[in-house]
Design a protein around this motif. Structure first.
Motif, PDB file in Angstrom:
ATOM      1  N   VAL A 273     -20.774 -17.925  66.960  1.00 50.59           N
ATOM      2  CA  VAL A 273     -19.820 -17.904  67.739  1.00 50.59           C
ATOM      3  C   VAL A 273     -18.450 -18.198  67.207  1.00 50.59           C
ATOM      4  CG1 VAL A 273     -18.836 -19.039  69.785  1.00 50.59           C
ATOM      5  CG2 VAL A 273     -21.396 -19.030  69.475  1.00 50.59           C
ATOM      6  N   ASN A 274     -18.187 -19.141  66.328  1.00 49.24           N
ATOM      7  CA  ASN A 274     -16.828 -19.202  65.665  1.00 49.24           C
ATOM      8  C   ASN A 274     -17.264 -19.400  64.173  1.00 49.24           C
ATOM      9  OD1 ASN A 274     -14.441 -19.706  64.640  1.00 49.24           O
ATOM     10  ND2 ASN A 274     -13.962 -21.366  66.348  1.00 49.24           N
ATOM     11  N   PRO A 275     -16.993 -18.334  63.314  1.00 48.76           N
ATOM     12  CA  PRO A 275     -17.147 -18.601  61.857  1.00 48.76           C
ATOM     13  C   PRO A 275     -16.509 -19.793  61.216  1.00 48.76           C
ATOM     14  CG  PRO A 275     -16.294 -16.366  62.397  1.00 48.76           C
ATOM     15  CD  PRO A 275     -16.164 -17.063  63.883  1.00 48.76           C
ATOM     16  N   LEU A 276     -15.415 -20.407  62.039  1.00 45.85           N
ATOM     17  CA  LEU A 276     -14.697 -21.620  61.423  1.00 45.85           C
ATOM     18  C   LEU A 276     -15.604 -22.873  61.678  1.00 45.85           C
ATOM     19  CD1 LEU A 276     -11.149 -20.781  62.001  1.00 45.85           C
ATOM     20  CD2 LEU A 276     -12.592 -20.033  60.247  1.00 45.85           C
ATOM     21  N   GLY A 277     -16.621 -22.863  62.442  1.00 44.15           N
ATOM     22  CA  GLY A 277     -17.217 -23.843  62.976  1.00 44.15           C
ATOM     23  C   GLY A 277     -16.268 -24.897  63.653  1.00 44.15           C
ATOM     24  N   LYS A 278     -15.324 -24.485  64.397  1.00 43.88           N
ATOM     25  CA  LYS A 278     -14.633 -25.320  65.209  1.00 43.88           C
ATOM     26  C   LYS A 278     -14.757 -25.042  66.742  1.00 43.88           C
ATOM     27  CE  LYS A 278     -12.154 -26.583  61.546  1.00 43.88           C
ATOM     28  NZ  LYS A 278     -11.755 -27.601  61.034  1.00 43.88           N
ATOM     29  N   VAL A 279     -14.457 -26.131  67.385  1.00 44.32           N
ATOM     30  CA  VAL A 279     -14.472 -26.056  69.119  1.00 44.32           C
ATOM     31  C   VAL A 279     -12.734 -26.375  69.167  1.00 44.32           C
ATOM     32  CG1 VAL A 279     -16.605 -26.646  69.299  1.00 44.32           C
ATOM     33  CG2 VAL A 279     -14.804 -28.620  69.361  1.00 44.32           C
ATOM     34  N   PRO A 280     -12.237 -26.011  70.309  1.00 43.77           N
ATOM     35  CA  PRO A 280     -12.794 -25.132  71.500  1.00 43.77           C
ATOM     36  C   PRO A 280     -13.107 -23.956  71.214  1.00 43.77           C
ATOM     37  CG  PRO A 280     -10.621 -25.515  72.152  1.00 43.77           C
ATOM     38  CD  PRO A 280     -10.947 -26.402  70.731  1.00 43.77           C
ATOM     39  N   ALA A 281     -14.308 -23.022  72.131  1.00 43.56           N
ATOM     40  CA  ALA A 281     -14.335 -21.824  72.125  1.00 43.56           C
ATOM     41  C   ALA A 281     -14.690 -21.405  73.482  1.00 43.56           C
ATOM     42  CB  ALA A 281     -15.317 -21.256  71.055  1.00 43.56           C
ATOM     43  N   ILE A 282     -14.489 -20.297  73.974  1.00 44.15           N
ATOM     44  CA  ILE A 282     -15.041 -20.158  75.540  1.00 44.15           C
ATOM     45  C   ILE A 282     -15.734 -18.756  75.476  1.00 44.15           C
ATOM     46  CG2 ILE A 282     -13.508 -21.785  76.631  1.00 44.15           C
ATOM     47  CD1 ILE A 282     -11.891 -19.079  77.499  1.00 44.15           C
ATOM     48  N   ARG A 283     -16.367 -18.744  76.295  1.00 41.27           N
ATOM     49  CA  ARG A 283     -17.060 -17.411  76.609  1.00 41.27           C
ATOM     50  C   ARG A 283     -16.837 -17.016  77.951  1.00 41.27           C
ATOM     51  NH1 ARG A 283     -20.123 -14.153  73.654  1.00 41.27           N
ATOM     52  NH2 ARG A 283     -21.152 -15.813  72.061  1.00 41.27           N
TER      53      ARG A 283
ATOM     54  N   ILE B 222     -17.095 -19.852  83.266  1.00 35.99           N
ATOM     55  CA  ILE B 222     -16.726 -19.889  81.812  1.00 35.99           C
ATOM     56  C   ILE B 222     -17.679 -20.577  81.149  1.00 35.99           C
ATOM     57  CG2 ILE B 222     -14.966 -20.691  80.275  1.00 35.99           C
ATOM     58  CD1 ILE B 222     -13.713 -18.513  82.146  1.00 35.99           C
ATOM     59  N   THR B 223     -18.041 -20.298  79.785  1.00 36.60           N
ATOM     60  CA  THR B 223     -18.879 -21.422  78.917  1.00 36.60           C
ATOM     61  C   THR B 223     -17.794 -21.960  77.992  1.00 36.60           C
ATOM     62  OG1 THR B 223     -20.891 -19.974  79.251  1.00 36.60           O
ATOM     63  CG2 THR B 223     -20.746 -21.642  77.424  1.00 36.60           C
ATOM     64  N   LEU B 224     -17.758 -23.190  77.946  1.00 38.35           N
ATOM     65  CA  LEU B 224     -16.878 -24.089  76.835  1.00 38.35           C
ATOM     66  C   LEU B 224     -17.714 -24.537  75.973  1.00 38.35           C
ATOM     67  CD1 LEU B 224     -14.069 -25.312  76.189  1.00 38.35           C
ATOM     68  CD2 LEU B 224     -14.781 -26.971  77.565  1.00 38.35           C
ATOM     69  N   TYR B 225     -17.703 -24.101  74.723  1.00 35.31           N
ATOM     70  CA  TYR B 225     -18.187 -24.714  73.588  1.00 35.31           C
ATOM     71  C   TYR B 225     -17.546 -26.169  73.232  1.00 35.31           C
ATOM     72  CZ  TYR B 225     -20.562 -20.461  73.044  1.00 35.31           C
ATOM     73  OH  TYR B 225     -21.370 -19.228  73.424  1.00 35.31           O
ATOM     74  N   TYR B 226     -18.421 -27.102  73.277  1.00 33.55           N
ATOM     75  CA  TYR B 226     -17.740 -28.510  73.554  1.00 33.55           C
ATOM     76  C   TYR B 226     -18.277 -29.602  72.476  1.00 33.55           C
ATOM     77  CZ  TYR B 226     -15.735 -32.203  76.109  1.00 33.55           C
ATOM     78  OH  TYR B 226     -14.817 -33.269  76.468  1.00 33.55           O
ATOM     79  N   SER B 227     -17.385 -30.311  72.315  1.00 31.96           N
ATOM     80  CA  SER B 227     -17.844 -31.640  71.525  1.00 31.96           C
ATOM     81  C   SER B 227     -16.902 -32.669  72.293  1.00 31.96           C
ATOM     82  CB  SER B 227     -17.833 -31.484  70.046  1.00 31.96           C
ATOM     83  OG  SER B 227     -18.540 -32.529  69.513  1.00 31.96           O
ATOM     84  N   PRO B 228     -17.212 -33.949  72.301  1.00 29.90           N
ATOM     85  CA  PRO B 228     -16.389 -35.078  73.012  1.00 29.90           C
ATOM     86  C   PRO B 228     -15.379 -35.554  71.988  1.00 29.90           C
ATOM     87  CG  PRO B 228     -18.413 -35.777  72.356  1.00 29.90           C
ATOM     88  CD  PRO B 228     -18.784 -34.314  72.246  1.00 29.90           C
ATOM     89  N   GLN B 229     -14.138 -35.686  72.667  1.00 31.63           N
ATOM     90  CA  GLN B 229     -13.147 -36.361  71.847  1.00 31.63           C
ATOM     91  C   GLN B 229     -12.685 -35.402  70.724  1.00 31.63           C
ATOM     92  OE1 GLN B 229     -15.339 -40.109  70.840  1.00 31.63           O
ATOM     93  NE2 GLN B 229     -14.604 -41.209  72.931  1.00 31.63           N
TER      94      GLN B 229
END
Ligand SMILES: N[C@@H](CCC(=O)N[C@@H](CS)C(=O)NCC(=O)O)C(=O)O
Length: 219
Positions: free
Chosen positions: A51-61, A7-14
């Protein structure tokens, strides 16, 4: 574990992505992080908006599948690794309640919380997706009082979602520190995966703040 499960997790901490990463750890899933420095605004750059037009995380591929929205991500991942035992099977009587309470998070809890956080006058109960804040939280409290987990004796992916959520919403004073919520949050936050990822997040967030600060000074 075969590589096609990676899995790829699009990520930002906290952020809300932290819980998704804790879930991946609890599932023993193979994953890579695609890290975005939100303090530098990377989530709003074209590469991530594709990847996410909303510019939000999380997303996964996962292979060809791209999944956004944390509740969908939790359901997807827990189903993908059933051997971890964090999802009731389709024919399990707990499947319905599991879907109910995991979905309650995005469909009722978050809208109520955002109204509260923004100090907005909520719409009449008939026009909000959550009735009113006290009824929304009261239903959750009644369910959690049966404990020790949301569905009773069995811990599921929903508990990772809710345990993480209670930790941060109580920290920000958005949810009252009632015993039932505090005990429940501690049950999840004392787990090694939660501890490990929280510590890693602290370091990553500090690195991001420093990098964003450096970029601002040299700009
Ligand atoms: N509806 C989304 C909300 C995700 C969300 O709000 N993520 C925040 C982080 S906690 C975010 O990415 N914010 C970045 C921004 O809007 O710039 C979900 O449930 O996954």
């Amino acid at each position: 574990m075969t590589d096609h499960n990676r899995i790829t997790l699009y990520y930002s901490p906290q952020t809300r992505a932290t819980g998704a990463r804790i879930l991946l750890e609890e599932l023993g899933a193979p994953y890579d992080l695609h890290v975005l420095n939100m303090k530098a605004g990377e989530q709003r750059q074209a590469a991530y908006l594709a990847v996410n037009p909303l510019g939000k995380v999380p997303a996964i591929r996962h292979g060809e599948a791209l999944v956004t929205e944390q509740v969908a991500i939790y359901i997807y991942l827990a189903d993908l690794f059933p051997q971890a035992g964090l999802t009731p099977a389709l024919n399990d009587p707990l499947r319905g309640p599991y879907l109910r309470w995991i979905t309650y998070y995005g469909a009722s809890f978050e809208p109520a919380l955002i109204d509260k956080f923004m100090k907005r006058e909520p719409a009449p109960a008939m026009h909000t997706p959550y009735s009113d804040y006290d009824s929304m939280l009261g239903a959750l409290e009644a369910q959690l009082s049966k404990g020790p987990y949301l569905l009773g004796e069995r811990m599921t992916a929903a508990d990772i979602l809710w345990g993480v959520a209670f930790s941060w919403t109580m920290m920000f004073g958005l949810v009252p520190k009632k015993d039932v919520f505090v005990r429940y949050a501690e049950r999840i936050s004392s787990r090694p995966a939660f501890q490990r990822i929280s510590a890693a997040d602290d370091e990553m967030a500090a690195r991001h703040a420093a990098a964003a600060g450096d970029a601002a000074t040299t700009a």
